[in-house]
Write a protein that holds these residues in place. Structure first.
Motif, PDB file in Angstrom:
ATOM      1  N   GLU A 211     -14.168   0.347   4.314  1.00 48.07           N
ATOM      2  CA  GLU A 211     -13.039  -0.005   3.464  1.00 48.07           C
ATOM      3  C   GLU A 211     -11.775   0.705   3.947  1.00 48.07           C
ATOM      4  O   GLU A 211     -11.759   1.925   4.104  1.00 48.07           O
ATOM      5  N   PRO A 212     -10.685  -0.035   4.180  1.00 49.23           N
ATOM      6  CA  PRO A 212      -9.439   0.606   4.608  1.00 49.23           C
ATOM      7  C   PRO A 212      -8.738   1.279   3.435  1.00 49.23           C
ATOM      8  O   PRO A 212      -8.654   0.719   2.340  1.00 49.23           O
ATOM      9  N   ILE A 213      -8.247   2.477   3.663  1.00 50.35           N
ATOM     10  CA  ILE A 213      -7.363   3.127   2.710  1.00 50.35           C
ATOM     11  C   ILE A 213      -5.957   2.753   3.151  1.00 50.35           C
ATOM     12  O   ILE A 213      -5.406   3.329   4.090  1.00 50.35           O
ATOM     13  N   TRP A 214      -5.384   1.767   2.491  1.00 53.31           N
ATOM     14  CA  TRP A 214      -4.170   1.099   2.971  1.00 53.31           C
ATOM     15  C   TRP A 214      -3.093   1.220   1.900  1.00 53.31           C
ATOM     16  O   TRP A 214      -3.250   0.700   0.793  1.00 53.31           O
ATOM     17  N   GLU A 215      -1.994   1.890   2.225  1.00 57.48           N
ATOM     18  CA  GLU A 215      -0.981   2.204   1.223  1.00 57.48           C
ATOM     19  C   GLU A 215       0.394   1.596   1.483  1.00 57.48           C
ATOM     20  O   GLU A 215       1.188   1.471   0.565  1.00 57.48           O
ATOM     21  N   ASP A 216       0.705   1.254   2.729  1.00 61.00           N
ATOM     22  CA  ASP A 216       2.026   0.676   3.000  1.00 61.00           C
ATOM     23  C   ASP A 216       1.936  -0.304   4.159  1.00 61.00           C
ATOM     24  O   ASP A 216       0.885  -0.474   4.779  1.00 61.00           O
ATOM     25  N   GLY A 217       3.037  -0.977   4.431  1.00 55.11           N
ATOM     26  CA  GLY A 217       3.029  -1.994   5.475  1.00 55.11           C
ATOM     27  C   GLY A 217       3.337  -1.483   6.855  1.00 55.11           C
ATOM     28  O   GLY A 217       2.958  -2.087   7.855  1.00 55.11           O
ATOM     29  N   SER A 218       4.026  -0.335   6.938  1.00 56.75           N
ATOM     30  CA  SER A 218       4.552   0.130   8.216  1.00 56.75           C
ATOM     31  C   SER A 218       3.710   1.199   8.891  1.00 56.75           C
ATOM     32  O   SER A 218       3.739   1.348  10.101  1.00 56.75           O
TER      33      SER A 218
ATOM     34  N   ALA B  18       3.704 -10.695  -1.149  1.00 51.72           N
ATOM     35  CA  ALA B  18       3.615 -10.497  -2.595  1.00 51.72           C
ATOM     36  C   ALA B  18       4.277 -11.635  -3.352  1.00 51.72           C
ATOM     37  O   ALA B  18       3.815 -12.032  -4.437  1.00 51.72           O
ATOM     38  N   SER B  19       5.343 -12.185  -2.785  1.00 51.49           N
ATOM     39  CA  SER B  19       6.032 -13.284  -3.469  1.00 51.49           C
ATOM     40  C   SER B  19       5.152 -14.528  -3.550  1.00 51.49           C
ATOM     41  O   SER B  19       5.314 -15.352  -4.463  1.00 51.49           O
TER      42      SER B  19
ATOM     43  N   ALA C 282       4.697  -4.149  -2.838  1.00 52.78           N
ATOM     44  CA  ALA C 282       3.734  -4.168  -1.737  1.00 52.78           C
ATOM     45  C   ALA C 282       2.303  -3.932  -2.194  1.00 52.78           C
ATOM     46  O   ALA C 282       1.365  -4.485  -1.618  1.00 52.78           O
ATOM     47  N   THR C 283       2.104  -3.116  -3.228  1.00 51.56           N
ATOM     48  CA  THR C 283       0.742  -2.788  -3.650  1.00 51.56           C
ATOM     49  C   THR C 283      -0.013  -4.023  -4.114  1.00 51.56           C
ATOM     50  O   THR C 283      -1.227  -4.128  -3.906  1.00 51.56           O
ATOM     51  N   LYS C 284       0.681  -4.965  -4.731  1.00 50.64           N
ATOM     52  CA  LYS C 284       0.033  -6.198  -5.167  1.00 50.64           C
ATOM     53  C   LYS C 284      -0.459  -7.004  -3.967  1.00 50.64           C
ATOM     54  O   LYS C 284      -1.563  -7.562  -3.986  1.00 50.64           O
TER      55      LYS C 284
END
Length: 444
Positions: free
Chosen positions: A327-334, A297-298, A309-311
């Motif tokens: 299409e992935p339903i992707w909400e977090d990194g872990s 994100a940075s 993270a959403t960005k």
């Protein structure tokens, strides 16, 4: 005489029409149900007695042939658990270089104003020392920490907030310190700042450590009967982080007020980026996964307007993942989030894209958990020569394994085997996945 003949004639015609309709109906039904036959590799999954009551999906891809060789419910969506870390890896491979962009900073006179980009390695108890500590320690003027560039929440969407005191759910922050956890052993507390925060609570037959949800008050119940090392997340607050830095650096670190930072800054790089990827994938470190997304994100925040993270997820989906089958339903990194949903065939496609980014298999496979050797599958797939290089994914009633498989014939395959909504013990599911992949390894 004529009437009986007419009757027989109409009966014959009626029978013929009924038979024709039935035949036509049978052919039509057969056509509808005439699904392509599964290959023998797919049948290993579809015929499994262990998976009978599961929600199970499987995809197998031959890298040399560049074709899918087996599928079973590969278009169904599954909760991926830590298989989501493969998406985080790909985000990093697309957006980050060889080294971690650890700090951004600017100077005003003899003052250094610095802010985090998400790097989780500073003072982490299981990571090598980086140059960031020395950079701050050796600054001759004033130090100001700016914590306001993180715009997300302390936990990811869909996390279990009741797990706030569990080691695997450290809080997300722009500049983590000590992995955002307190490490307790029989004789030490690290960071030492928290050594006076531990109290004895009610008696318990079983030794346990706990923490207040919204304060750094730690409690022990019972007495340890053997040596132990236990990590508990601490509650992140701006003042806490500034105090930790001051205590560790042995020099004052003050907070800098919220302001517009703008695009004028320098970047300090620290450790090789693979040190983050390897720990994230092998140990399945949730905190590292979330922080890697912040690092990504940075990279799309040149004016320091704020990172979360959403960005990063939306950017990666739009710029690098538009060609996935589903299409992935992707909400977090872990993968801690229950909101995530991926299909096996999309995970296999992702692994193809990862392989294209890192075609050197020695490097790529060295990042993964290695069967019989390293990480979360070190006690499985035991062989003189490792043949499974993969990422596990485990939550309650969920077990997934996706990665790369080397066969005895010298082939390299990509696979994703996802299981959910089962009531068996996960050990049974894990053992069946091992049996199937071992058979493919031996016979493909």
């Amino acid at each position: 005489m004529l009437r009986p003949l007419q009757t027989l004639f109409f009966v014959f015609i009626g029978s013929f029409l009924l038979t024709s309709c039935a035949t036509s109906q049978t052919k039509s039904t057969a056509k509808v149900n005439n699904a392509p036959p599964a290959t023998k590799w797919g049948e290993l999954v579809s015929n499994s007695a262990v998976f009978r009551q599961n929600h199970t999906g499987f995809a197998l891809y031959d890298l040399e042939k560049q074709e899918t060789v087996a599928e079973y419910q590969a278009d169904r969506y599954f909760t991926p658990a830590s298989n989501a870390k493969l998406f985080t890896l790909y985000a990093g491979l697309c957006m980050l270089g060889d080294s971690i962009p650890a700090l951004r900073y600017t100077t005003k006179g003899d003052s250094l104003i610095f802010w985090g980009t998400g790097d989780p390695s500073l003072l982490h108890p299981d990571m090598p020392a980086s140059n960031v500590f020395a950079f701050l320690k050796n600054w001759r003027g004033h130090l100001f920490y700016y914590p306001h560039n993180y715009t997300g929440k302390r936990f990811g969407a869909g996390w279990s907030w009741a797990d706030y005191a569990d080691y695997y759910q450290a809080e997300i922050s722009p500049l983590p310190l000590y992995g955002n956890v307190v490490r307790f052993t029989n004789n030490t507390v690290s960071p030492r700042t928290f050594k006076d925060s531990l109290r004895t609570a009610a008696w318990s037959e079983k030794f346990k450590l706990a923490r207040d949800e919204f304060a750094n008050n730690f409690y022990s119940m019972g007495w340890p009967t053997k040596s132990f090392t236990e990590d508990l997340p601490f509650r992140v607050a701006n003042s806490t982080m500034a105090y930790l830095l001051s205590d560790t650096l042995k020099k004052e670190v003050r907070l800098f007020p919220k302001t517009a930072l703008g695009p004028q800054f320098k970047t300090l790089y620290s450790l090789p980026i693979d040190t983050l990827y390897r720990r994230m994938l092998q140990v399945s470190d949730n905190m590292f996964a979330e922080q890697i997304l912040l690092l990504c994100a940075s990279q799309i925040d040149p004016n320091n307007e704020g990172i979360d993270a959403t960005k990063a997820i939306e950017h990666v989906k739009k710029q690098f993942l538009a060609d996935l089958p589903d299409e992935p339903i992707w909400e977090d990194g872990s993968g801690l989030s229950r909101y995530n949903l991926f299909t096996p065939r999309s995970v296999v496609k992702l692994l193809q894209k990862i392989h294209a980014k890192v075609p050197q298999q020695e490097r790529l496979f060295g990042l993964m958990a290695i069967g019989g050797k390293a990480g979360t599958i070190r006690n499985q797939y035991k062989s003189k020569t490792p043949f499974v290089f993969a990422k596990t994914g485990s939550l309650a009633n969920t077990y997934c394994l996706s990665g790369y498989l080397r066969t005895k014939s010298g082939k390299t395959l990509i696979f994703s085997l996802m299981n959910g909504a089962y009531i068996k013990k996960t050990a049974e599911i894990r053992a069946e996945v091992e049996r199937i992949l071992t058979e493919i390894h031996e016979k493909y």
